[in-house]
Design a protein around this motif. Structure first.
Motif, PDB file in Angstrom:
ATOM      1  N   CYS A   6      10.556   1.956  -1.903  1.00 46.77           N
ATOM      2  CA  CYS A   6       9.484   2.748  -2.519  1.00 46.77           C
ATOM      3  C   CYS A   6      10.076   4.042  -3.058  1.00 46.77           C
ATOM      4  O   CYS A   6      10.734   4.778  -2.315  1.00 46.77           O
ATOM      5  N   ILE A   7       9.879   4.298  -4.324  1.00 47.69           N
ATOM      6  CA  ILE A   7      10.474   5.495  -4.922  1.00 47.69           C
ATOM      7  C   ILE A   7       9.405   6.309  -5.650  1.00 47.69           C
ATOM      8  O   ILE A   7       8.374   5.792  -6.052  1.00 47.69           O
ATOM      9  N   VAL A  61       9.813  -0.044  -6.288  1.00 39.61           N
ATOM     10  CA  VAL A  61       8.391   0.039  -6.636  1.00 39.61           C
ATOM     11  C   VAL A  61       7.954   1.491  -6.629  1.00 39.61           C
ATOM     12  O   VAL A  61       8.438   2.288  -5.825  1.00 39.61           O
ATOM     13  N   THR A  62       7.079   1.846  -7.552  1.00 36.98           N
ATOM     14  CA  THR A  62       6.525   3.188  -7.521  1.00 36.98           C
ATOM     15  C   THR A  62       5.053   3.170  -7.895  1.00 36.98           C
ATOM     16  O   THR A  62       4.610   2.331  -8.681  1.00 36.98           O
ATOM     17  N   LEU A 103       0.686   0.588  -1.869  1.00 38.10           N
ATOM     18  CA  LEU A 103       1.979  -0.061  -1.608  1.00 38.10           C
ATOM     19  C   LEU A 103       1.797  -1.302  -0.744  1.00 38.10           C
ATOM     20  O   LEU A 103       2.438  -2.332  -0.961  1.00 38.10           O
ATOM     21  N   THR A 117      11.720   3.618   2.520  1.00 34.38           N
ATOM     22  CA  THR A 117      11.155   4.761   1.790  1.00 34.38           C
ATOM     23  C   THR A 117      12.125   5.915   1.983  1.00 34.38           C
ATOM     24  O   THR A 117      13.068   5.816   2.769  1.00 34.38           O
ATOM     25  N   GLY A 118      11.859   7.033   1.304  1.00 33.96           N
ATOM     26  CA  GLY A 118      12.590   8.246   1.610  1.00 33.96           C
ATOM     27  C   GLY A 118      11.943   8.914   2.811  1.00 33.96           C
ATOM     28  O   GLY A 118      10.780   8.648   3.129  1.00 33.96           O
ATOM     29  N   ASP A 123       6.138  16.711  -1.846  1.00 34.97           N
ATOM     30  CA  ASP A 123       5.018  17.307  -1.120  1.00 34.97           C
ATOM     31  C   ASP A 123       5.388  17.670   0.312  1.00 34.97           C
ATOM     32  O   ASP A 123       4.580  18.246   1.038  1.00 34.97           O
ATOM     33  N   GLY A 124       6.598  17.313   0.729  1.00 31.42           N
ATOM     34  CA  GLY A 124       7.060  17.673   2.070  1.00 31.42           C
ATOM     35  C   GLY A 124       6.312  16.991   3.194  1.00 31.42           C
ATOM     36  O   GLY A 124       6.388  17.425   4.338  1.00 31.42           O
ATOM     37  N   ALA A 125       5.578  15.907   2.886  1.00 30.72           N
ATOM     38  CA  ALA A 125       4.711  15.315   3.904  1.00 30.72           C
ATOM     39  C   ALA A 125       5.447  14.361   4.840  1.00 30.72           C
ATOM     40  O   ALA A 125       5.217  14.364   6.043  1.00 30.72           O
ATOM     41  N   VAL A 128       4.280   8.620   3.982  1.00 30.91           N
ATOM     42  CA  VAL A 128       3.940   7.326   3.381  1.00 30.91           C
ATOM     43  C   VAL A 128       4.597   6.153   4.133  1.00 30.91           C
ATOM     44  O   VAL A 128       3.953   5.134   4.390  1.00 30.91           O
TER      45      VAL A 128
HETATM   46  N1  LIG Z   1       3.849   7.579  -5.470  1.00 26.55           N
HETATM   47  C1  LIG Z   1       4.737   6.930  -4.700  1.00 26.55           C
HETATM   48  N2  LIG Z   1       5.217   5.718  -5.065  1.00 26.55           N
HETATM   49  C2  LIG Z   1       6.119   5.055  -4.303  1.00 26.55           C
HETATM   50  N3  LIG Z   1       6.589   5.538  -3.148  1.00 26.55           N
HETATM   51  C3  LIG Z   1       6.154   6.746  -2.739  1.00 26.55           C
HETATM   52  C4  LIG Z   1       5.205   7.498  -3.478  1.00 26.55           C
HETATM   53  N4  LIG Z   1       4.967   8.653  -2.809  1.00 26.55           N
HETATM   54  C5  LIG Z   1       5.741   8.618  -1.710  1.00 26.55           C
HETATM   55  N5  LIG Z   1       6.458   7.480  -1.666  1.00 26.55           N
HETATM   56  C6  LIG Z   1       7.458   7.067  -0.662  1.00 26.55           C
HETATM   57  O1  LIG Z   1       7.231   7.757   0.547  1.00 26.55           O
HETATM   58  C7  LIG Z   1       8.334   8.606   0.852  1.00 26.55           C
HETATM   59  C8  LIG Z   1       7.859   9.842   1.546  1.00 26.55           C
HETATM   60  O2  LIG Z   1       6.978  10.549   0.708  1.00 26.55           O
HETATM   61  P1  LIG Z   1       5.909  11.577   1.277  1.00 26.55           P
HETATM   62  O3  LIG Z   1       5.195  10.902   2.392  1.00 26.55           O
HETATM   63  O4  LIG Z   1       5.042  11.856   0.110  1.00 26.55           O
HETATM   64  O5  LIG Z   1       6.692  12.764   1.739  1.00 26.55           O
HETATM   65  C9  LIG Z   1       9.016   8.825  -0.478  1.00 26.55           C
HETATM   66  O6  LIG Z   1      10.375   9.168  -0.281  1.00 26.55           O
HETATM   67  C10 LIG Z   1       8.849   7.471  -1.128  1.00 26.55           C
HETATM   68  O7  LIG Z   1       9.784   6.537  -0.629  1.00 26.55           O
END
Ligand SMILES: Nc1ncnc2c1ncn2[C@@H]1O[C@H](COP(=O)(O)O)[C@@H](O)[C@H]1O
Ligand SMILES: Cc1cc2nc3c(=O)[nH]c(=O)nc-3n(C[C@H](O)[C@H](O)[C@H](O)COP(=O)(O)OP(=O)(O)OC[C@H]3O[C@@H](n4cnc5c(N)ncnc54)[C@H](O)[C@@H]3O)c2cc1C
Lengths: 260, 322
Positions: A6-7, A61-62, A103, A117-118, A123-125, A128
């Motif tokens: 997931c990117i 996938v995004t 997703l 995922t990353g 957003d620093g959350a 996901v």
């Molecule tokens: N819009 C998106 N589409 C796909 N993957 C996402 C998206 N937003 C967040 N992610 C995945 O969730 C990880 C953590 O994001 P977050 O929870 O927003 O900090 C990211 O590194 C991505 O791998």
């Protein structure tokens, strides 16, 4: 191993100064340089390396809009085999839970042994990946900085915990892992690589294709505004010519024991 | 009013510093709240922590089992799903354990999730207003969470002052309620971080570089300055990720905790994970080309400059003055 990564396309904070727009309801998005989220780039590299070792394929996938295609192509130029764009106006106002819901619907349309995922996005959350795992009832591990395949049912993983220590575990497949930077050295992507994948078809799925309606994406958490907090004490800013600044700084450093 | 719980992280029989910060956060949601602490673990270490936490919280729920001997979020999550009442608000510190536990827990509880909370403005009906940061701390946001079906919140360490240990609650052993837990991630061991050639934790003066150094070849600029100052070079995480310096030189939550007298932050934006490794109230000089970089909020002295030009000029001035 079939791997889904997931990117997300994000403003590149090392290239941009982030400022508020005049209404204070968003950041100023004109002139921002966007790129793939740093953590996601490490996740894609890791997926490619795993597939190089054990076979299989990597899908990126995004959830985004037309412009997000560029980050999918970039990661395909790196070596991901397939791209998948999830785009719909209905996705715009959702929260992290909504992104994970979208997703999850995409995961259900394929068969994946491993989802990466990353650890964190703009957003620093850092939410996901863990949410997606729970929705799928898969085990999860965050801030992963090592992946070894034990057999086709189990991985041996390392999580980078406080102090740079590494927590080693075994995790059952299928699972979701959020990847920490530094796990590998992402390969360089040249303009030629991007050109090679420029005309590859990237399927796009909308809410209807994924069986999602507004109710499924209703956010529980809403961002109300953006603001720059009043500075704490704030730094004393040294101004003047470089010579003047250095003279002042040297005085301070001497006083504080910063010069030996 | 929702019941508020705090999951307490602990190590070697001692509760984490965040234990009392979570209590402050809970009181910001509801000043009248009776807050229950949850501790999981095993043996005498767990008892020690439970006793310690009971001095501040209204009640402590203790869960003892071999599976909790090491804090494995994959075991703690199903436990919490089992024992938390409907609509509960759960607080857990935003560290690598919280990052592991919280997102999935919010899904399983069908609760709102807000991670890395730096401020709590209060509850209005079932809307909880909170403050967080985005873009590496460059901007803040207010968020509204609908907590009508509960919430999972992860406050950032250091963002809430530790509460006074004012209450004195009973420790309730609830181990029997844990039952069988399905755990698909098995803890094996912790491998300690590598020790490097220098120990930055013992240095008085650190010249610390971040992504602003731009290229590996420029590391020399920092080494020259450090040499002139009688200091040692440390760095932020991207420098280690790029393998330009070894991990033992990284300052931050996932690196070293340093306590220098003087800290020169050169081309470092000032993320909370970096600052989390900076203790002992050093004199911080920040040099950054972006006048809005968050590092300037915590630095004592700030200089807006290109470090690739400023650092060599500073080195030269020091050499000349010798
Ligand atoms: N819009 C998106 N589409 C796909 N993957 C996402 C998206 N937003 C967040 N992610 C995945 O969730 C990880 C953590 O994001 P977050 O929870 O927003 O900090 C990211 O590194 C991505 O791998
Ligand atoms: C679980 C977890 C743990 C983490 N642990 C750590 C940790 O222990 N330590 C750590 O440091 N990070 C850690 N991070 C990463 C952290 O979130 C940030 O990504 C990182 O600290 C950013 O490093 P930086 O400030 O060097 O880079 P950036 O945020 O990219 O900032 C670079 C700065 O340099 C400035 N700059 C650029 N060029 C120049 C120039 N020529 N002259 C002057 N200024 C310039 C820019 O304006 C910018 O402010 C962790 C992240 C996670 C998710």
């Amino acid at each position: 191993m079939e791997i889904l990564v997931c990117i997300k396309r994000v403003p590149d904070t090392s290239e941009n100064e982030i400022a508020l727009n005049s209404a204070g309801n968003d950041i100023e998005r004109d002139d921002l340089v966007y790129s793939v989220n740093e953590w996601d780039n490490y996740a894609v590299e890791e997926a490619i390396q795993i597939v190089d070792r054990v076979g299989g394929s990597v899908t990126v996938v995004t959830v985004g809009d037309d412009e997000s295609e560029e980050v999918l192509r970039r990661e395909m130029a790196m070596g991901a085999n397939k791209g998948l764009l999830l785009a719909d106006d209905a996705f715009a106002e959702t929260d992290g839970r909504g992104i994970a819901t979208i997703l999850k619907a995409a995961v259900a349309k394929g068969t994946y042994d491993l989802i990466l995922t990353g650890a964190l996005a703009d957003d620093g959350a850092g939410q996901v990946g863990g949410m997606l795992a729970a929705m799928l009832d898969y085990p999860f591990a965050s801030v992963v900085n090592k992946i070894e395949t034990v057999n086709d049912k189990t991985l041996k993983i390392g999580r980078e915990i406080e102090g740079g220590n590494q927590e080693i575990s075994e995790i059952s497949l299928p699972c979701v892992l959020s990847i920490q930077t530094g796990i590998n050295e992402p390969r360089y992507v040249g303009i030629r690589g991007i050109r090679k994948v420029a005309s590859v078809e990237i399927p796009t799925l909308a809410a209807g294709d994924l069986g999602l309606d507004a109710a499924a994406l209703a956010p529980k958490v809403k961002r109300l505004d953006y603001f720059v907090p009043a500075l704490g004490k704030g730094a004393e800013m040294l101004e003047g010519s470089t010579e003047e600044i250095i003279a002042k700084l040297l005085e301070m450093l001497k006083a504080k024991g910063g010069l030996k | 009013m929702a019941q508020i719980f705090a999951y307490i992280v602990h190590k070697n029989g001692v509760a984490d510093d965040t234990a009392l910060e979570l209590l402050t956060a809970a009181k910001k949601i509801d000043p009248a709240a009776s807050v229950t602490a949850i501790v999981t673990g095993e043996g005498s270490a767990l008892d020690a922590v439970a006793g310690q936490v009971a001095k501040a919280y209204n009640e402590v729920w203790k869960f003892s089992a071999p599976v909790f001997a090491y804090p494995n979020a994959e075991a703690v999550r199903p436990l919490l799903v089992k024992v938390l009442p409907a609509g509960a608000i759960l607080l857990v510190a935003h560290d690598t354990f919280g990052m592991d536990l919280a997102p999935g827990l919010s899904i399983k509880l069908n609760a709102a999730l807000v991670t890395d909370v730096v401020g709590i403005e209060g509850l209005d009906g079932s809307t909880l207003k909170l403050v967080r940061q985005e873009f590496g701390g460059q901007v803040s946001t207010h968020v509204a969470a609908d907590v009508s079906t509960g919430a999972v919140l992860t406050p950032r360490a250091g963002s809430f002052t530790a509460a006074e240990a004012a209450a004195s609650g009973p420790v309730v052993d609830k181990s029997a309620e844990a039952g069988d837990l399905v755990v698909k991630r098995r803890f094996i061991e912790v491998v300690a971080a590598e020790v490097g050639d220098v120990d930055i934790t013992k240095e008085d003066v650190l010249v610390s570089i971040g992504r602003g150094i731009e290229e590996q070849d420029n590391i020399e600029i920092a080494q020259d300055l450090a040499k002139a100052m009688g200091a040692v070079v440390s760095c932020s995480r991207p420098i280690v990720d790029a393998k330009w310096l070894e991990k033992s030189r990284q300052v931050g939550t996932s690196g070293q905790t340093v306590k220098p007298k003087v800290y020169l932050a050169c081309g470092i934006s000032g993320s909370f994970q970096h600052l989390g490794g900076l203790k002992g109230n050093p004199f911080i000089v920040a040099i950054n080309k972006n006048a809005k970089a968050p590092i300037f909020q915590v630095a004592d002295v700030g200089i807006v400059a290109n470090i690739l030009e400023f650092m060599p000029a500073l080195t030269e001035a020091i050499e000349e003055g010798k």
